[in-house]
Design a protein around this motif. Structure first.
Motif, short mmCIF file in Angstrom:
data_model
loop_
_atom_site.label_atom_id
_atom_site.label_comp_id
_atom_site.label_asym_id
_atom_site.label_seq_id
_atom_site.Cartn_x
_atom_site.Cartn_y
_atom_site.Cartn_z
N GLY A 167 -7.05 -7.51 -25.64
CA GLY A 167 -5.91 -6.95 -24.93
C GLY A 167 -6.34 -6.02 -23.82
N SER A 181 -7.83 -7.94 -20.98
CA SER A 181 -6.86 -8.59 -20.09
C SER A 181 -6.24 -7.57 -19.14
N LEU A 182 -6.05 -6.34 -19.62
CA LEU A 182 -5.52 -5.30 -18.73
C LEU A 182 -6.53 -4.96 -17.64
N LYS A 229 -8.79 -6.94 -16.43
CA LYS A 229 -8.86 -8.02 -15.44
C LYS A 229 -7.77 -7.87 -14.39
N GLY A 230 -6.55 -7.51 -14.85
CA GLY A 230 -5.46 -7.26 -13.90
C GLY A 230 -5.76 -6.08 -13.00
N VAL A 240 -7.92 -6.84 -9.93
CA VAL A 240 -7.24 -7.37 -8.74
C VAL A 240 -6.63 -6.23 -7.93
N THR A 241 -5.89 -5.35 -8.64
CA THR A 241 -5.22 -4.28 -7.89
C THR A 241 -6.22 -3.34 -7.26
N TYR A 272 -7.66 -4.58 -3.98
CA TYR A 272 -6.81 -4.31 -2.82
C TYR A 272 -6.83 -2.83 -2.46
N VAL A 279 -0.99 -5.90 4.13
CA VAL A 279 -0.22 -6.58 5.16
C VAL A 279 1.03 -5.80 5.59
N TYR A 301 3.12 -8.17 -4.85
CA TYR A 301 2.27 -9.32 -4.56
C TYR A 301 3.10 -10.58 -4.34
N VAL A 349 -1.79 -8.80 -21.79
CA VAL A 349 -1.47 -8.76 -23.22
C VAL A 349 -0.04 -8.28 -23.46
#
Lengths: 159, 374
Positions: free
Chosen positions: A14, A17-18, A20-21, A24-25, A28, A36, B138, B202
């Motif tokens: 869990g 997975s957090l 990994k998110g 991405v942020t 940026y 943009v 996004y 999750v």
């Protein structure tokens, strides 16, 4: 024993997975070149709308203050919600004939749904869309516009 | 029934009635759900609709066929182009007009772009419903690219008004093909980000897997179509079963899952974006030459009779049924809008779940309220 391993595994997956998110942020966050967002009121001068953008209906006039509208009323018939109203007058031409001409071409921007039927069906291409998009006014009456300029005449050669 | 009477009955059953909406942000518009609760458990939901009823079907009876287009834009505003296409196809079917291949292909590309931008907004708002603010930014960032393509060719961003009976309003813009290709290239890279941020998350998985299951039998009997129906195993894609426009010449898969829960309704939409990109890639390089609009009579009159057309919008099956008495206006025009029918199943699938899950379930059915009320 198995249930404890399963439980710990779920916690680790869990959190993974957090993370990994978050990756991405944070990508940026640290690369502002990818952002943009436009700073709208500041970039007003350099902001150009695309050529087909339906801003509002206008009647293009040439430098001699002449337009192409013959006052036939096809735009008024085709408008689905009564945005356009044409008030015509009778003028006497140079050779003494009586002729119908446009007095006022009233366009109510507040009622317009930008379906483009008036511009599309006009037989003499007298109407066009402008690229203006800032329509807000303080008085509702300012939204009722008269498209033909005062003192304007029909362009020569347009029937 | 009066709300006071209802409360009396609810008191006897030890139920508690709350209003969700009409101004609740997660109903995505002015939908009012009268929810009976027992503790935190949802016992019954009664949707109250009609807050933005504009009488579009009745209005259509007094205007001409080309004018109907600007009203169908405003029904399901996220799949405006597909709604317009439905009316145009019905009129063309009635007049037996042969439209050129160019029109068919451009319409198909536009429809698929519309579908992608609709699902992007679904993803964005669904993420926000379940507490992921990032998704909203996004999703809208990528949707903006499609809206720019629309603006360049059609002049409108959301309410495009690009179709007209007999073809299209304008020809495509010279930059159109290049911009669509750039977008596909960009979005192929951006879509895995969606999966990383939300699909694998999750918290999202815990809140969506197993919530609000809809069986195949119920999906068929309630008539749930679109991605929501296909997530329950109901093969209902009109593009596959009754191909219109250029769908008969492209290869694509109908996305079908059998689980039917909230998570799979979400997954079906993500996968549909991939399929839509496949369809666009097959068509964008070979748009046939030809005229972009068939010359129609100035006043279109349909011959007397009944005409029917099905299309697949981003949310399900839209049917248009026109009864004509030979005049320039339709005698009766009926829309079978997908959202109205999908709303009917909400009570059935959210009974027994928590009130917080109701937001997840209603969000996964992806309502657009103007399409329900019309």
């Amino acid at each position: 024993m198995r249930s404890i391993i399963e439980y710990l595994r779920e916690i680790v997956l869990g959190i993974w997975s957090l993370l990994k998110g978050m990756k991405v942020t944070s990508t940026y966050f640290f690369s502002p070149g990818k952002i943009v967002t436009q700073k709208y009121p500041e970039n007003r001068k350099s902001l150009v709308m695309l050529e087909r953008f339906k801003g509002e209906v206008v009647m293009p006039h040439n430098e001699k203050n002449e337009h192409k509208c013959t006052g036939c009323g096809i735009c008024e018939i085709n408008c689905p919600n009564g945005t356009i109203e044409i008030i015509s007058k009778v003028i006497i031409t140079e050779d003494g004939k009586k002729k119908k001409a446009i007095d006022k071409h009233i366009y109510r921007l507040g009622m317009c749904t930008f379906c483009a039927l008036c511009v599309k069906t006009c037989p003499s291409n007298a109407l066009a869309f402008s690229q203006k998009f800032e329509h807000a006014v303080f008085n509702r009456a300012l939204l009722n516009k008269i498209l033909n300029k005062p003192g304007s005449q029909l362009m020569k050669g347009v029937e | 029934m009066d709300i006071q009477v209802k409360e009396l009955i609810a008191d006897e059953k030890q139920e508690y009635i709350i209003n969700m909406g009409p101004q609740h942000p997660s109903t995505h518009g002015v939908l009012r759900l009268v929810v009976s609760l027992q503790g935190e458990i949802v016992k019954n939901i009664e949707p109250h609709i009609g807050y933005i009823h504009r009488g579009i079907e009745k209005m259509c009876e007094s205007i001409t066929y080309p004018q109907i287009i600007h009203l169908t834009d405003r029904m399901d505003y996220l799949s405006a182009h597909i709604n317009n296409e439905a009316v145009c196809l019905t009129v063309e079917k009635a007049l037996e007009v042969d439209i050129t291949d160019r029109i068919k292909v451009i319409r198909t590309i536009m429809s698929e772009l519309t579908r992608i931008q609709s699902h992007q907004l679904f993803w964005a708002s669904y993420g926000m419903d379940l507490g992921g603010q990032t998704c909203f930014f996004y999703g809208l960032r990528d949707r903006e690219k499609i809206l720019d393509i629309f603006e360049e060719t059609c002049g409108g961003r959301m309410l495009v008004s690009y179709n007209c009976p007999g073809g299209l309003m304008y020809d495509i813009h010279p930059n159109f093909q290049q911009r669509v290709k750039d977008f596909i290239k960009y979005f192929r890279k951006a879509l895995p980000e969606y999966d990383t941020i939300l699909t694998g998350n999750v918290i999202f998985r815990e809140r969506s897997i197993g919530i609000g299951p809809l069986t195949l039998k119920d999906a068929v009997s309630y008539g749930v179509t679109g991605p929501s129906g296909r997530a329950s195993g109901f093969s209902c894609d009109v593009r596959k079963h009754e191909p219109y426009s250029a769908y008969d010449r492209v290869n694509f898969n109908e996305v079908i899952y059998n689980e039917g829960d909230t998570y799979h309704r979400y997954l079906a939409r993500i996968e549909e974006m991939r399929e839509s990109m496949n369809i666009i890639e097959q068509l964008i390089d070979n748009i046939p030459e030809g005229s972009y609009a068939i010359k129609m009579k100035p006043i279109i009159k349909l011959p007397e009779g009944e005409y029917f057309q099905r299309v697949e919008t981003a949310r399900g099956e839209l049917d248009v049924f026109i009864i004509s008495d030979g005049n320039k206006n339709p005698f009766r025009l009926k829309f079978r809008s997908p959202n109205f029918v999908n709303l009917g199943v909400l009570n059935h699938i959210s009974k027994g779940f928590k009130i917080a899950d109701l937001v997840a379930i209603a969000g996964s059915l992806d309502f657009v309220i103007p399409d329900i009320d019309r």
